[in-house]
Enzyme design. Structure first.
Site, PDB file in Angstrom:
ATOM      1  N   ALA A 262       0.843  -1.206   0.000  1.00 41.60           N
ATOM      2  CA  ALA A 262       0.000   0.000   0.000  1.00 41.60           C
ATOM      3  C   ALA A 262       0.869   1.243   0.000  1.00 41.60           C
ATOM      4  O   ALA A 262       0.577   2.228  -0.685  1.00 41.60           O
ATOM      5  CB  ALA A 262      -0.928  -0.016   1.217  1.00 41.60           C
ATOM      6  N   GLU A 265       2.745   1.848  -3.566  1.00 41.62           N
ATOM      7  CA  GLU A 265       1.794   2.109  -4.648  1.00 41.62           C
ATOM      8  C   GLU A 265       1.215   3.512  -4.547  1.00 41.62           C
ATOM      9  O   GLU A 265       1.183   4.264  -5.525  1.00 41.62           O
ATOM     10  CB  GLU A 265       0.662   1.079  -4.612  1.00 41.62           C
ATOM     11  CG  GLU A 265       0.998  -0.252  -5.239  1.00 41.62           C
ATOM     12  CD  GLU A 265       0.991  -0.191  -6.765  1.00 41.62           C
ATOM     13  OE1 GLU A 265       0.299   0.673  -7.322  1.00 41.62           O
ATOM     14  OE2 GLU A 265       1.687  -1.009  -7.386  1.00 41.62           O
ATOM     15  N   SER A 267       2.318   6.143  -2.834  1.00 40.23           N
ATOM     16  CA  SER A 267       3.343   7.186  -2.968  1.00 40.23           C
ATOM     17  C   SER A 267       3.755   7.369  -4.428  1.00 40.23           C
ATOM     18  O   SER A 267       3.899   8.493  -4.910  1.00 40.23           O
ATOM     19  CB  SER A 267       4.570   6.840  -2.119  1.00 40.23           C
ATOM     20  OG  SER A 267       4.267   6.896  -0.739  1.00 40.23           O
ATOM     21  N   CYS A 377      -4.196   7.339   7.622  1.00 42.89           N
ATOM     22  CA  CYS A 377      -3.094   6.619   6.973  1.00 42.89           C
ATOM     23  C   CYS A 377      -1.833   6.566   7.837  1.00 42.89           C
ATOM     24  O   CYS A 377      -1.280   7.600   8.214  1.00 42.89           O
ATOM     25  CB  CYS A 377      -2.779   7.287   5.637  1.00 42.89           C
ATOM     26  SG  CYS A 377      -1.387   6.542   4.764  1.00 42.89           S
ATOM     27  N   GLU A 386       8.156  11.831   0.846  1.00 42.88           N
ATOM     28  CA  GLU A 386       8.530  11.380  -0.497  1.00 42.88           C
ATOM     29  C   GLU A 386       8.051  12.361  -1.558  1.00 42.88           C
ATOM     30  O   GLU A 386       8.773  12.659  -2.513  1.00 42.88           O
ATOM     31  CB  GLU A 386       7.945   9.991  -0.765  1.00 42.88           C
ATOM     32  CG  GLU A 386       8.657   8.880  -0.038  1.00 42.88           C
ATOM     33  CD  GLU A 386       8.157   7.510  -0.471  1.00 42.88           C
ATOM     34  OE1 GLU A 386       8.069   7.256  -1.685  1.00 42.88           O
ATOM     35  OE2 GLU A 386       7.837   6.691   0.407  1.00 42.88           O
TER      36      GLU A 386
END
Length: 430
Positions: A262, A265, A267, A377, A386
Site C-alpha cells: 500500500a 503504490e 506514494s 493513513c 517522499e
C-alpha cells in the site's frame, strides 16, 4: 445493504432508484471526479452497488464523510456488527480474486480492517516502530535515492521520452519503503512485480504472486528474529504493549504487506499524478519554481486534487442510524467517497481549481486524501516526505521538463476507487 440479506428495494432511504450506481460503471471508472461529483450533488447519501454488485451506500459530501470516518458506530470488519452471524460480504471479493482460503486472513486481517480493541493495540505497537521522528530523519536518504534515479533517467529515454512513473516514481517509492522495512535491495524488483499483481485484481496473477509474498515474509521474519538490526521489521519484532503483548507472525506479515504494497503504490501514484497535474497547470508549476517553501502545502493540495485513493474501505453500521437524514440500517455497508468529498463546493472555494497555496502552514489538514479518525493513513508522514523530495528534485534536475503529448492523452488505468497512471511519458528537456 445489510448483512442480514436486506434487498435494495426493502430499504426506505429513498436517495435514488433501487439499482443505483455501480462502482464498475464506466462513468465512475473513467471520470470519478465528474461521476461521483454528480452523485454528491444528487444527494448526500446515494444507494448503489459495490465492485462485486453487493448493495452499498455512497456517502459523498465532505462533512458527512469526515464525520463517518471517525464515527465509532461504524466498523471495518462486518462480523463485528452485533447480531450479524452471516457470511462476511468481503468473502465475495476473495472468491472473485480466487484467493485460497488459508491465505485470506492476510488480506482480511490487516490493521486496515481491524476494529477496537484490536486496532488500538496494533496501532500502538506499529506507531512505536513507525514513529514520525524516524520518518522525518529519512529525508536526506530519500533525496539521495531521488537524485540517483533522476540522474539515470536520460539512459532510459526512447526517442527523447522517458517514463517517469516506470523509472522514477515507482523505483523511488519501493526503494524507500523496502529500505525502511528491511527488505534486501536484491529483492526490490520481486516486490514491485508482486505489488503490481495485487493491484491489478487479476486472479491468475494474484494466485501466482500472493503465496510467494506470504512465504517470503515469514522467512524474512525468521531471519530477522535471529539477527535483529535497526530496520522497521526489527522494531516490530521488539515492540510490545504495556501488558507484554506483541505482534503475532500473521499480524507481522500483514503489516509488512500493508506497509510495502500500500505504501509504495500510493506514494508512486501521488508523485505521478502530481507531476502530471503540475505540468498541465504551468501557473502552479511557476509558483513552485519561484518559491520551493510552498512544497508542503503543494503536496497536500495535490493529495486533495489528484490523490490516488478515491474511496475509503467499506464500513458497516453497528446500529440503526442516519447520515444526512438518510436512514442506515444496522449491518448496512457504507462507501465513503473521498474524491467527491475533496471536491465538495460546500467545503472548498472553487474546488475544481488546483491551488498549491490553498493549504497554509500551521493549519489543520484540510482534506481527506489520507483518511481521518482511527484509520488515518499510517504512512501519511512518509508519503508527504517522499512527495516533497520527489517534486523538489524533479524541478532541480529537469526544470524544463514537459509532457510528451497533450495532457488529455495520459494513459490511465480504469480501476474502481483509485486514480493511477499506467505510464507518464516526459520530455526531460526542450
Amino acid at each position: 445493504m445489510s448483512l442480514a440479506s436486506h434487498s435494495a428495494s426493502q430499504n426506505s432511504g429513498g436517495a435514488t432508484c433501487p439499482a443505483g450506481p455501480h462502482m464498475m460503471d464506466p462513468a465512475l471508472l473513467t471520470d470519478p471526479f465528474g461521476g461521483y461529483g454528480r452523485l454528491r450533488e444528487q444527494a448526500p447519501v446515494v444507494h448503489g452497488r459495490f465492485v462485486d454488485g453487493t448493495p452499498v451506500w455512497f456517502v459523498t459530501r465532505f462533512d458527512d464523510v469526515r464525520e463517518a470516518l471517525r464515527d465509532p458506530r461504524f466498523v471495518n470488519t462486518p462480523s463485528h456488527v452485533p447480531g450479524e452471524g452471516g457470511a462476511d460480504p468481503r468473502e465475495g471479493m476473495m472468491e472473485l480474486l480466487k484467493v485460497p482460503e488459508h491465505l485470506r486472513v492476510y488480506l482480511l486481517g490487516s490493521i486496515l480492517d481491524s476494529d477496537p480493541p484490536d486496532h488500538p493495540r496494533l496501532r500502538r505497537l506499529v506507531t512505536r516502530a513507525f514513529a514520525a521522528r524516524r520518518i522525518l530523519d529519512l529525508r536526506p536518504s530519500i533525496e539521495r535515492i531521488a537524485d540517483r534515479f533522476l540522474a539515470e533517467l536520460p539512459q532510459r529515454e526512447q526517442d527523447g521520452v522517458a517514463d517517469l512513473l516506470e523509472h522514477f516514481a515507482y523505483p523511488l517509492s519501493i526503494t524507500v519503503i523496502c529500505e525502511l522495512v528491511g527488505i534486501p535491495t536484491a529483492d526490490l524488483d520481486r516486490w514491485r512485480e508482486w505489488g503490481g499483481d495485487l493491484v491489478s485484481m487479476r486472479p491468475e496473477q494474484l494466485q501466482h504472486s500472493f503465496p510467494l509474498m506470504i512465504e517470503y515474509c515469514h522467512a524474512l521474519i525468521e531471519q530477522r528474529r535471529a539477527a535483529l538490526t535497526d530496520d522497521l521489521l526489527s522494531a516490530l519484532i521488539r515492540a510490545q504493549d504495556d501488558d507484554g503483548s506483541r505482534l503475532s507472525d500473521i499480524e507481522m506479515v500483514t503489516m509488512i504487506l500493508t506497509l510495502v504494497l500500500a505504501g509504495h503504490e500510493t506514494s508512486a501514484h501521488l508523485i505521478g499524478n502530481g507531476t502530471a497535474a503540475l505540468l498541465t497547470h504551468p501557473d502552479q508549476l511557476a509558483l513552485l519554481r519561484k518559491d520551493p517553501s510552498l512544497l508542503p502545502g503543494a503536496v497536500h493540495e495535490l493529495m486533495r486534487w489528484c490523490g490516488p485513493v478515491h474511496v475509503a474501505r467499506l464500513r458497516y453500521a453497528t446500529e440503526d442510524l442516519e447520515i444526512a437524514g438518510t436512514p442506515i440500517a444496522r449491518g448496512d455497508a457504507v462507501q465513503l467517497v473521498l474524491v467527491s468529498a475533496n471536491f465538495d463546493p460546500r467545503h472548498y472555494t472553487d474546488p475544481e481549481r488546483l491551488d498549491i497555496t490553498r493549504h497554509q502552514d500551521g493549519q489543520a489538514e484540510n482534506h481527506v486524501g489520507f483518511g481521518h479518525g482511527i484509520h488515518y493513513c499510517l504512512g501519511a508522514t512518509l508519503a508527504r516526505q517522499e512527495g516533497e523530495a520527489a517534486f523538489a528534485k524533479l524541478l532541480e534536475h529537469y526544470p524544463d521538463m514537459a509532457l510528451a503529448g497533450a495532457g488529455a492523452e495520459l494513459d490511465r488505468a480504469p480501476l474502481p476507487g483509485s486514480w493511477r497512471l499506467n505510464s507518464l511519458r516526459i520530455r526531460l528537456r526542450p
